[in-house]
Design an enzyme around this catalytic site. Structure first.
Site, PDB file in Angstrom:
ATOM      1  N   ASP A  63     -53.098  -5.142 -50.253  1.00 47.74           N
ATOM      2  CA  ASP A  63     -51.679  -4.662 -51.559  1.00 47.74           C
ATOM      3  C   ASP A  63     -51.652  -6.434 -52.815  1.00 47.74           C
ATOM      4  O   ASP A  63     -51.818  -6.863 -52.504  1.00 47.74           O
ATOM      5  CB  ASP A  63     -50.820  -5.251 -50.686  1.00 47.74           C
ATOM      6  N   ASN A  90     -60.139  -0.622 -58.445  1.00 46.37           N
ATOM      7  CA  ASN A  90     -59.260   0.508 -58.715  1.00 46.37           C
ATOM      8  C   ASN A  90     -58.275   1.220 -58.916  1.00 46.37           C
ATOM      9  O   ASN A  90     -57.572   2.011 -59.335  1.00 46.37           O
ATOM     10  CB  ASN A  90     -60.655   1.618 -58.105  1.00 46.37           C
ATOM     11  N   PHE A  95     -45.953   5.200 -63.663  1.00 44.05           N
ATOM     12  CA  PHE A  95     -44.457   5.756 -63.602  1.00 44.05           C
ATOM     13  C   PHE A  95     -44.460   7.258 -64.368  1.00 44.05           C
ATOM     14  O   PHE A  95     -45.785   7.296 -65.537  1.00 44.05           O
ATOM     15  CB  PHE A  95     -43.331   5.473 -64.656  1.00 44.05           C
ATOM     16  N   GLN A 106     -39.764  -0.258 -66.434  1.00 45.05           N
ATOM     17  CA  GLN A 106     -41.539  -0.236 -66.363  1.00 45.05           C
ATOM     18  C   GLN A 106     -42.380  -0.539 -66.619  1.00 45.05           C
ATOM     19  O   GLN A 106     -43.767  -0.940 -65.934  1.00 45.05           O
ATOM     20  CB  GLN A 106     -41.857   1.209 -66.831  1.00 45.05           C
ATOM     21  N   SER A 140     -58.747   2.596 -68.531  1.00 47.90           N
ATOM     22  CA  SER A 140     -57.519   4.221 -69.016  1.00 47.90           C
ATOM     23  C   SER A 140     -58.312   4.341 -70.763  1.00 47.90           C
ATOM     24  O   SER A 140     -58.250   3.460 -71.012  1.00 47.90           O
ATOM     25  CB  SER A 140     -56.146   4.669 -68.632  1.00 47.90           C
ATOM     26  N   TYR A 194     -47.718   1.972 -69.115  1.00 48.48           N
ATOM     27  CA  TYR A 194     -48.907   2.214 -68.765  1.00 48.48           C
ATOM     28  C   TYR A 194     -50.277   1.456 -69.602  1.00 48.48           C
ATOM     29  O   TYR A 194     -51.096   0.718 -69.285  1.00 48.48           O
ATOM     30  CB  TYR A 194     -49.304   3.611 -68.270  1.00 48.48           C
ATOM     31  N   LYS A 198     -52.509  -1.394 -69.230  1.00 46.30           N
ATOM     32  CA  LYS A 198     -54.559  -1.046 -69.566  1.00 46.30           C
ATOM     33  C   LYS A 198     -55.510  -1.778 -70.504  1.00 46.30           C
ATOM     34  O   LYS A 198     -56.548  -1.905 -70.554  1.00 46.30           O
ATOM     35  CB  LYS A 198     -54.705   0.703 -69.306  1.00 46.30           C
ATOM     36  N   THR A 232     -55.606  14.290 -59.585  1.00 44.77           N
ATOM     37  CA  THR A 232     -54.618  12.726 -58.426  1.00 44.77           C
ATOM     38  C   THR A 232     -53.783  13.064 -58.255  1.00 44.77           C
ATOM     39  O   THR A 232     -53.039  13.528 -58.982  1.00 44.77           O
ATOM     40  CB  THR A 232     -55.412  11.456 -58.739  1.00 44.77           C
TER      41      THR A 232
HETATM   42  N1  LIG Z   1     -56.188  10.089 -63.296  1.00 42.38           N
HETATM   43  C1  LIG Z   1     -56.482   9.748 -64.049  1.00 42.38           C
HETATM   44  O1  LIG Z   1     -56.208  11.499 -64.383  1.00 42.38           O
HETATM   45  C2  LIG Z   1     -56.632   8.694 -64.448  1.00 42.38           C
HETATM   46  C3  LIG Z   1     -56.661   8.451 -66.107  1.00 42.38           C
HETATM   47  C4  LIG Z   1     -57.953   7.421 -66.451  1.00 42.38           C
HETATM   48  C5  LIG Z   1     -57.494   6.245 -65.606  1.00 42.38           C
HETATM   49  N2  LIG Z   1     -57.304   6.433 -64.029  1.00 42.38           N
HETATM   50  C6  LIG Z   1     -56.654   4.974 -63.381  1.00 42.38           C
HETATM   51  O2  LIG Z   1     -57.546   5.588 -62.209  1.00 42.38           O
HETATM   52  C7  LIG Z   1     -57.378   4.121 -60.687  1.00 42.38           C
HETATM   53  C8  LIG Z   1     -56.677   5.101 -59.788  1.00 42.38           C
HETATM   54  O3  LIG Z   1     -56.262   6.327 -60.339  1.00 42.38           O
HETATM   55  P1  LIG Z   1     -55.448   7.774 -59.427  1.00 42.38           P
HETATM   56  O4  LIG Z   1     -56.092   8.309 -60.135  1.00 42.38           O
HETATM   57  O5  LIG Z   1     -56.984   7.584 -58.164  1.00 42.38           O
HETATM   58  O6  LIG Z   1     -54.374   7.079 -58.803  1.00 42.38           O
HETATM   59  P2  LIG Z   1     -53.791   7.879 -56.878  1.00 42.38           P
HETATM   60  O7  LIG Z   1     -54.776   8.660 -56.871  1.00 42.38           O
HETATM   61  O8  LIG Z   1     -52.266   7.009 -57.826  1.00 42.38           O
HETATM   62  O9  LIG Z   1     -54.295   6.714 -56.740  1.00 42.38           O
HETATM   63  C9  LIG Z   1     -53.775   5.358 -56.656  1.00 42.38           C
HETATM   64  C10 LIG Z   1     -54.408   4.102 -55.576  1.00 42.38           C
HETATM   65  O10 LIG Z   1     -53.936   2.630 -56.184  1.00 42.38           O
HETATM   66  C11 LIG Z   1     -53.281   2.237 -55.189  1.00 42.38           C
HETATM   67  N3  LIG Z   1     -52.123   1.938 -54.639  1.00 42.38           N
HETATM   68  C12 LIG Z   1     -51.061   1.938 -56.496  1.00 42.38           C
HETATM   69  N4  LIG Z   1     -50.462  -0.154 -56.521  1.00 42.38           N
HETATM   70  C13 LIG Z   1     -51.631  -0.318 -55.230  1.00 42.38           C
HETATM   71  C14 LIG Z   1     -50.940  -1.691 -54.803  1.00 42.38           C
HETATM   72  N5  LIG Z   1     -50.089  -2.264 -54.832  1.00 42.38           N
HETATM   73  N6  LIG Z   1     -51.934  -2.495 -54.747  1.00 42.38           N
HETATM   74  C15 LIG Z   1     -53.204  -1.191 -53.547  1.00 42.38           C
HETATM   75  N7  LIG Z   1     -53.535  -0.216 -53.753  1.00 42.38           N
HETATM   76  C16 LIG Z   1     -52.219  -0.298 -54.379  1.00 42.38           C
HETATM   77  C17 LIG Z   1     -52.420   3.536 -54.243  1.00 42.38           C
HETATM   78  O11 LIG Z   1     -51.937   3.057 -52.935  1.00 42.38           O
HETATM   79  P3  LIG Z   1     -50.636   3.807 -51.885  1.00 42.38           P
HETATM   80  O12 LIG Z   1     -51.498   5.294 -52.079  1.00 42.38           O
HETATM   81  O13 LIG Z   1     -50.502   3.070 -51.106  1.00 42.38           O
HETATM   82  O14 LIG Z   1     -49.713   4.291 -53.508  1.00 42.38           O
HETATM   83  C18 LIG Z   1     -53.990   4.540 -54.156  1.00 42.38           C
HETATM   84  O15 LIG Z   1     -54.315   4.245 -53.331  1.00 42.38           O
HETATM   85  C19 LIG Z   1     -56.369   4.500 -61.773  1.00 42.38           C
HETATM   86  O16 LIG Z   1     -57.034   3.084 -61.352  1.00 42.38           O
HETATM   87  C20 LIG Z   1     -55.255   5.325 -62.619  1.00 42.38           C
HETATM   88  O17 LIG Z   1     -54.386   4.154 -63.571  1.00 42.38           O
HETATM   89  C21 LIG Z   1     -56.731   7.270 -63.422  1.00 42.38           C
END
Ligand SMILES: NC(=O)c1ccc[n+]([C@@H]2O[C@H](COP(=O)([O-])OP(=O)(O)OC[C@H]3O[C@@H](n4cnc5c(N)ncnc54)[C@H](OP(=O)(O)O)[C@@H]3O)[C@@H](O)[C@H]2O)c1
Length: 277
Positions: A63, A90, A95, A106, A140, A194, A198, A232
């Site tokens: 965590d 990652n 929010f 936030q 991001s 957010y 980033k 996601t």
């Molecule tokens: N999806 C997009 O379009 C997008 C675009 C640009 C950048 N990103 C970046 O890509 C990365 C992955 O995002 P995603 O889309 O895969 O999001 P996601 O499906 O919401 O997954 C986020 C992951 O981070 C974990 N997490 C959150 N808070 C945590 C903490 N305090 N300690 C450890 N783990 C924690 C979550 O665990 P839980 O399951 O326990 O909540 C989950 O495993 C992020 O950094 C995000 O900002 C995503």
């Protein structure tokens, strides 16, 4: 397990892009892959799914918001592997647009996990990095968009040639403090918790590479990247890319060959270096 066996760690990997990064590394990386997540049960469920595909990642709880949890991972890596070869930062939170929490709340919560949590993992685990290690900070495109909405005075600070980790820390502290006292716009920040968190992750990567360039361990590389808009939970499944497509650039950066001359301390999307912001 041999103490010199190679090892990769992916944070926030029980679902989403992190899960796909683990899946890809299991197929391409010659070493153990540690899938980390803050929930033991969600992590074990993810391991079970990957086992179903014939893949054998290991699970360790992590965590980002809990320093003791980072310490436990560090001890595990130290005693089991005596080092670390790949670290993919990652894990992250965002929010939802419809969230009703005040901006100050936030900002504080988002920066706490995305920036301070990531930085704490780096501070604890970087001493374990072996020569030729690769670090990937999943940032991001929102960092670019947010930076473009910030004042030119702040942008000059983002791009200062003497940027270091302490200066990035100071900027993130100032952002959250100004969100709390309502002066963030006057101080040049934009209204995206957010995006601003980033900005911190992207700038941190630039500053960390400077430190690695002066490290006695040769050829340690860190890059930041945007995975694109991915389907996601974070994007409420509106993203157009699959998690495996989102994982492509992080995996590419994790597996940069020994003594690669570039990319190094850059921001990438689709395996290409982008100018920032
Ligand atoms: N999806 C997009 O379009 C997008 C675009 C640009 C950048 N990103 C970046 O890509 C990365 C992955 O995002 P995603 O889309 O895969 O999001 P996601 O499906 O919401 O997954 C986020 C992951 O981070 C974990 N997490 C959150 N808070 C945590 C903490 N305090 N300690 C450890 N783990 C924690 C979550 O665990 P839980 O399951 O326990 O909540 C989950 O495993 C992020 O950094 C995000 O900002 C995503």
């Amino acid at each position: 397990m041999s103490a010199s066996k190679r090892v990769a760690v992916v944070t926030g990997a029980n679902k989403g892009i992190g899960y796909a990064i683990v899946r890809g590394l299991c197929k391409q990386f010659d070493g153990d892959v540690i899938l980390t997540g803050r929930s033991e049960s969600r992590g074990q469920e993810a391991i079970k799914q990957l086992n179903g595909e014939g893949l054998k990642p290991l699970f360790h709880q992590l965590d980002l918001d809990d320093v003791a949890s980072i310490d436990r991972l560090k001890t595990f890596l130290q005693t089991t592997y005596s080092g670390l070869d790949i670290l993919v930062n990652n894990a992250g939170i965002a929010f939802k647009m419809a969230a009703t929490e005040p901006f100050a709340v936030q900002a504080e919560i988002t920066v706490a996990t995305n920036f301070w949590g990531t930085l704490n993992v780096c501070k604890k685990l970087f001493p374990l990095l072996r020569p030729h290690a690769r670090v990937v900070n999943v940032s991001s495109g929102a960092s670019n968009m947010a930076a473009k909405k910030c004042s030119s005075a702040l942008n000059a600070k983002f791009l200062t040639p003497d940027l270091d980790v302490a200066k990035v820390e100071q900027m993130m502290t100032e952002f959250v403090n100004s969100a709390k006292d309502g002066t963030f716009q006057k101080k040049g920040w934009c209204e995206s918790a957010y995006g601003c968190s980033k900005i911190g992750v992207t700038l941190l990567s630039f500053a960390q590479q400077k430190e690695f360039d002066n490290d006695s361990r040769p050829d340690i590389i860190v890059n930041a990247c945007c995975p694109g808009y991915v389907d996601t939970d974070m994007s409420s499944h509106k993203g157009t890319r699959t998690i495996d497509e989102g994982a492509d650039t992080p995996i590419y950066l994790s597996l940069l060959p020994e003594n690669a001359s570039s990319p190094k301390g850059k921001f990438l999307r689709d395996r290409k270096v982008l100018s920032w912001p």
